[in-house]
Design a protein around this motif. Structure first.
Motif, PDB file in Angstrom:
ATOM      1  N   LEU A 120       0.836  -1.199   0.000  1.00 38.95           N
ATOM      2  CA  LEU A 120       0.000   0.000   0.000  1.00 38.95           C
ATOM      3  C   LEU A 120       0.870   1.249   0.000  1.00 38.95           C
ATOM      4  N   ARG A 121       1.923   1.250   0.789  1.00 39.29           N
ATOM      5  CA  ARG A 121       2.810   2.402   0.870  1.00 39.29           C
ATOM      6  C   ARG A 121       3.666   2.544  -0.389  1.00 39.29           C
ATOM      7  N   LEU A 122       3.998   1.431  -1.020  1.00 37.24           N
ATOM      8  CA  LEU A 122       4.824   1.466  -2.225  1.00 37.24           C
ATOM      9  C   LEU A 122       4.023   1.791  -3.478  1.00 37.24           C
ATOM     10  N   SER A 123       2.729   1.452  -3.478  1.00 40.75           N
ATOM     11  CA  SER A 123       1.960   1.581  -4.714  1.00 40.75           C
ATOM     12  C   SER A 123       0.563   2.135  -4.474  1.00 40.75           C
ATOM     13  N   SER A 124      -0.411   1.241  -4.339  1.00 41.47           N
ATOM     14  CA  SER A 124      -1.803   1.689  -4.275  1.00 41.47           C
ATOM     15  C   SER A 124      -2.638   0.740  -3.429  1.00 41.47           C
ATOM     16  N   ARG A 125      -3.819   1.221  -3.064  1.00 39.30           N
ATOM     17  CA  ARG A 125      -4.769   0.398  -2.316  1.00 39.30           C
ATOM     18  C   ARG A 125      -5.156  -0.842  -3.126  1.00 39.30           C
ATOM     19  N   ASN A 126      -5.268  -0.682  -4.441  1.00 41.52           N
ATOM     20  CA  ASN A 126      -5.697  -1.781  -5.290  1.00 41.52           C
ATOM     21  C   ASN A 126      -4.701  -2.935  -5.268  1.00 41.52           C
ATOM     22  N   GLN A 127      -3.420  -2.639  -5.360  1.00 37.59           N
ATOM     23  CA  GLN A 127      -2.426  -3.702  -5.381  1.00 37.59           C
ATOM     24  C   GLN A 127      -2.177  -4.274  -3.983  1.00 37.59           C
ATOM     25  N   CYS A 128      -2.439  -3.473  -2.950  1.00 38.07           N
ATOM     26  CA  CYS A 128      -2.471  -3.990  -1.586  1.00 38.07           C
ATOM     27  C   CYS A 128      -3.598  -5.017  -1.460  1.00 38.07           C
ATOM     28  N   LEU A 129      -4.738  -4.708  -2.034  1.00 40.36           N
ATOM     29  CA  LEU A 129      -5.899  -5.594  -1.986  1.00 40.36           C
ATOM     30  C   LEU A 129      -5.665  -6.864  -2.792  1.00 40.36           C
ATOM     31  N   ARG A 222       3.607  -9.971 -14.026  1.00 43.83           N
ATOM     32  CA  ARG A 222       4.186 -10.636 -12.862  1.00 43.83           C
ATOM     33  C   ARG A 222       5.595 -10.132 -12.551  1.00 43.83           C
ATOM     34  N   SER A 223       6.436 -10.003 -13.577  1.00 43.65           N
ATOM     35  CA  SER A 223       7.830  -9.617 -13.343  1.00 43.65           C
ATOM     36  C   SER A 223       7.933  -8.216 -12.756  1.00 43.65           C
ATOM     37  N   GLY A 224       7.123  -7.275 -13.280  1.00 40.92           N
ATOM     38  CA  GLY A 224       7.152  -5.913 -12.761  1.00 40.92           C
ATOM     39  C   GLY A 224       6.654  -5.829 -11.332  1.00 40.92           C
ATOM     40  N   PHE A 225       5.584  -6.546 -11.027  1.00 38.42           N
ATOM     41  CA  PHE A 225       5.044  -6.568  -9.666  1.00 38.42           C
ATOM     42  C   PHE A 225       6.054  -7.173  -8.701  1.00 38.42           C
ATOM     43  N   GLN A 226       6.700  -8.256  -9.139  1.00 43.20           N
ATOM     44  CA  GLN A 226       7.702  -8.921  -8.310  1.00 43.20           C
ATOM     45  C   GLN A 226       8.866  -7.985  -7.988  1.00 43.20           C
ATOM     46  N   LEU A 229       7.420  -4.257  -6.248  1.00 40.75           N
ATOM     47  CA  LEU A 229       6.591  -4.262  -5.048  1.00 40.75           C
ATOM     48  C   LEU A 229       6.826  -5.474  -4.157  1.00 40.75           C
ATOM     49  N   TRP A 230       6.707  -6.661  -4.718  1.00 42.49           N
ATOM     50  CA  TRP A 230       6.748  -7.855  -3.885  1.00 42.49           C
ATOM     51  C   TRP A 230       8.096  -8.021  -3.190  1.00 42.49           C
ATOM     52  N   ALA A 231       9.191  -7.937  -3.935  1.00 42.98           N
ATOM     53  CA  ALA A 231      10.516  -8.165  -3.349  1.00 42.98           C
ATOM     54  C   ALA A 231      10.828  -7.201  -2.209  1.00 42.98           C
ATOM     55  N   PRO A 232      10.659  -5.889  -2.393  1.00 44.19           N
ATOM     56  CA  PRO A 232      10.947  -4.994  -1.262  1.00 44.19           C
ATOM     57  C   PRO A 232       9.990  -5.167  -0.092  1.00 44.19           C
ATOM     58  N   ALA A 233       8.729  -5.493  -0.361  1.00 43.41           N
ATOM     59  CA  ALA A 233       7.760  -5.656   0.725  1.00 43.41           C
ATOM     60  C   ALA A 233       8.068  -6.893   1.559  1.00 43.41           C
ATOM     61  N   VAL A 234       8.505  -7.967   0.914  1.00 44.58           N
ATOM     62  CA  VAL A 234       8.754  -9.232   1.610  1.00 44.58           C
ATOM     63  C   VAL A 234      10.149  -9.279   2.221  1.00 44.58           C
ATOM     64  N   SER A 235      11.138  -8.856   1.454  1.00 46.86           N
ATOM     65  CA  SER A 235      12.534  -9.016   1.870  1.00 46.86           C
ATOM     66  C   SER A 235      13.075  -7.834   2.665  1.00 46.86           C
ATOM     67  N   GLY A 236      12.361  -6.715   2.627  1.00 43.76           N
ATOM     68  CA  GLY A 236      12.802  -5.571   3.405  1.00 43.76           C
ATOM     69  C   GLY A 236      13.842  -4.731   2.692  1.00 43.76           C
ATOM     70  N   GLY A 250      12.213 -15.222   1.240  1.00 44.69           N
ATOM     71  CA  GLY A 250      12.046 -16.307   0.285  1.00 44.69           C
ATOM     72  C   GLY A 250      10.614 -16.592  -0.120  1.00 44.69           C
ATOM     73  N   LEU A 251       9.641 -15.936   0.516  1.00 43.34           N
ATOM     74  CA  LEU A 251       8.237 -16.163   0.163  1.00 43.34           C
ATOM     75  C   LEU A 251       7.962 -15.619  -1.235  1.00 43.34           C
ATOM     76  N   THR A 252       7.316 -16.422  -2.074  1.00 42.62           N
ATOM     77  CA  THR A 252       6.911 -15.989  -3.404  1.00 42.62           C
ATOM     78  C   THR A 252       5.434 -15.604  -3.397  1.00 42.62           C
ATOM     79  N   PHE A 253       5.000 -14.962  -4.472  1.00 48.08           N
ATOM     80  CA  PHE A 253       3.580 -14.636  -4.557  1.00 48.08           C
ATOM     81  C   PHE A 253       2.750 -15.912  -4.552  1.00 48.08           C
ATOM     82  N   HIS A 254       3.238 -16.945  -5.220  1.00 46.10           N
ATOM     83  CA  HIS A 254       2.515 -18.221  -5.219  1.00 46.10           C
ATOM     84  C   HIS A 254       2.446 -18.809  -3.814  1.00 46.10           C
ATOM     85  N   GLY A 255       3.373 -18.372  -2.952  1.00 41.85           N
ATOM     86  CA  GLY A 255       3.341 -18.814  -1.568  1.00 41.85           C
ATOM     87  C   GLY A 255       2.086 -18.383  -0.839  1.00 41.85           C
TER      88      GLY A 255
END
Length: 330
Positions: A120-129, A222-226, A229-236, A250-255
């Motif tokens: 949510l902080r990196l992007s938008s409410r929609n992608q948080c959802l 998928r690659s752009g989201f990963q 957004l996903w990598a910094p949100a999960v890995s810090g 190490g958590l993936t979106f499929h996780g």
């Protein structure tokens, strides 16, 4: 072998993503080694030596995929009278290799909310959802990225994944809508009350045709989201003037899909209900036997998900208040 592979390829009837995967394995691995070899001169020993050599470079999952695809190729060669037996055989002799079993990473409800809050902080409410919906429905990436608002019935709290356009496929950079992964993936998913409310509010603020999109309303990749957004949100890492610690390294979106299944197991949801919700096929089981308890099971399933959400919100609120108190005290 190259001539047979060209003929065999015309008989393949799989989804676009699987087709691209098969083609990659063929062109990168199988044909460079075996393309000029007569089909009837490929022996089991030759194949095993080749696979053993590849093990030093590639992951066990790649070796398994190569063995399965090669077995399909040669099995069909047998069916077409090019061979009498299939030379690709499972290893039954020798000490084998004890590969460490890789844990399927999953996240609890508190970790999911932490990841969603960061997005949510990196992007938008929609992608948080998007993250919350993935965790609380078990939907695949393609099913979420291709979800059209017409396939939501928010008055009943339902998501319909259809056969004709139930998933967004990305093959060689091109995006198309098509059939979801399997026939069992065509299904209706019930939503816990909180998620129905969140989706209703988000869609009311927009006229975009698809439920989850980029900030500009385009299809998600998928690659752009990963990467963004996903990598910094999960890995810090560093975000503005803060340092984010890893949430679940190490958590993936499929996780998130594994997380959903784990939650259902923890909540005692029967396997047949898990399979229906996730779009899995249950081998040798007739799930129609359980149809008379579907409503009560589903109610219990949704109640468990609702409880997890409320619990994560309360933990988040307490953590935030605790941080604010520490800030004031310092």
């Amino acid at each position: 072998m190259a001539e047979w592979a060209e003929i065999w390829w015309q008989t393949v009837d799989v989804g676009a993503n699987t087709e691209a995967f098969y083609r990659s394995l063929l062109t990168r691995h199988i044909l460079p080694r075996w393309g000029t070899t007569p089909v009837d001169q490929i022996t089991p020993a030759d194949i095993q030596i080749w696979l053993n050599r590849l093990r030093t470079t590639y992951a066990p999952s790649t070796i398994t995929s190569l063995r399965k695809l090669f077995a399909m190729l040669m099995g069909d060669a047998v069916d077409n009278d090019l061979l009498t037996t299939n030379p690709v055989r499972p290893r039954r002799r020798g000490r084998g290799r004890l590969e460490p079993r890789r844990e399927r990473l999953w996240a609890d409800e508190h970790q999911v909310l932490a990841i969603a809050h960061r997005i949510l902080r990196l992007s938008s409410r929609n992608q948080c959802l998007l993250v919350i919906t993935a965790a609380y429905t078990g939907m695949r990436w393609g099913e979420l990225a291709g979800l059209h608002r017409e396939n939501l019935d928010l008055t009943q709290g339902l998501i319909h994944i259809t056969a004709d356009a139930g998933a967004l496929h990305e093959v060689n950079g091109h995006l198309t809508l098509g059939h979801p992964k399997t026939h069992s993936s065509v299904r209706t998913i019930t939503l816990p009350p909180f998620l129905t409310e969140l989706l209703t509010a988000d869609l009311a603020a927009s006229t975009r045709p698809f439920v989850f999109t980029t900030i500009r309303g385009k299809h998600l990749r998928r690659s752009g989201f990963q990467r963004r957004l996903w990598a910094p949100a999960v890995s810090g890492g560093r975000h503005l003037n803060e340092t984010w610690t890893p949430v679940r390294q190490g958590l993936t979106f499929h996780g998130l899909r594994h997380s959903h299944k784990t939650w259902l197991i923890e909540d005692g949801v029967p396997e047949v209900a898990q399979a229906r919700r996730l779009g899995h096929t249950m081998e040798n089981k007739i799930d129609d036997v359980y149809s008379h308890v579907t409503s009560s099971i589903d109610s219990r399933l949704l109640a468990g998900l609702e409880t997890r959400w409320r619990r994560s919100i309360e933990r988040h609120r307490q953590d935030r208040e605790g941080r604010e108190l520490l800030s004031i005290a310092s």
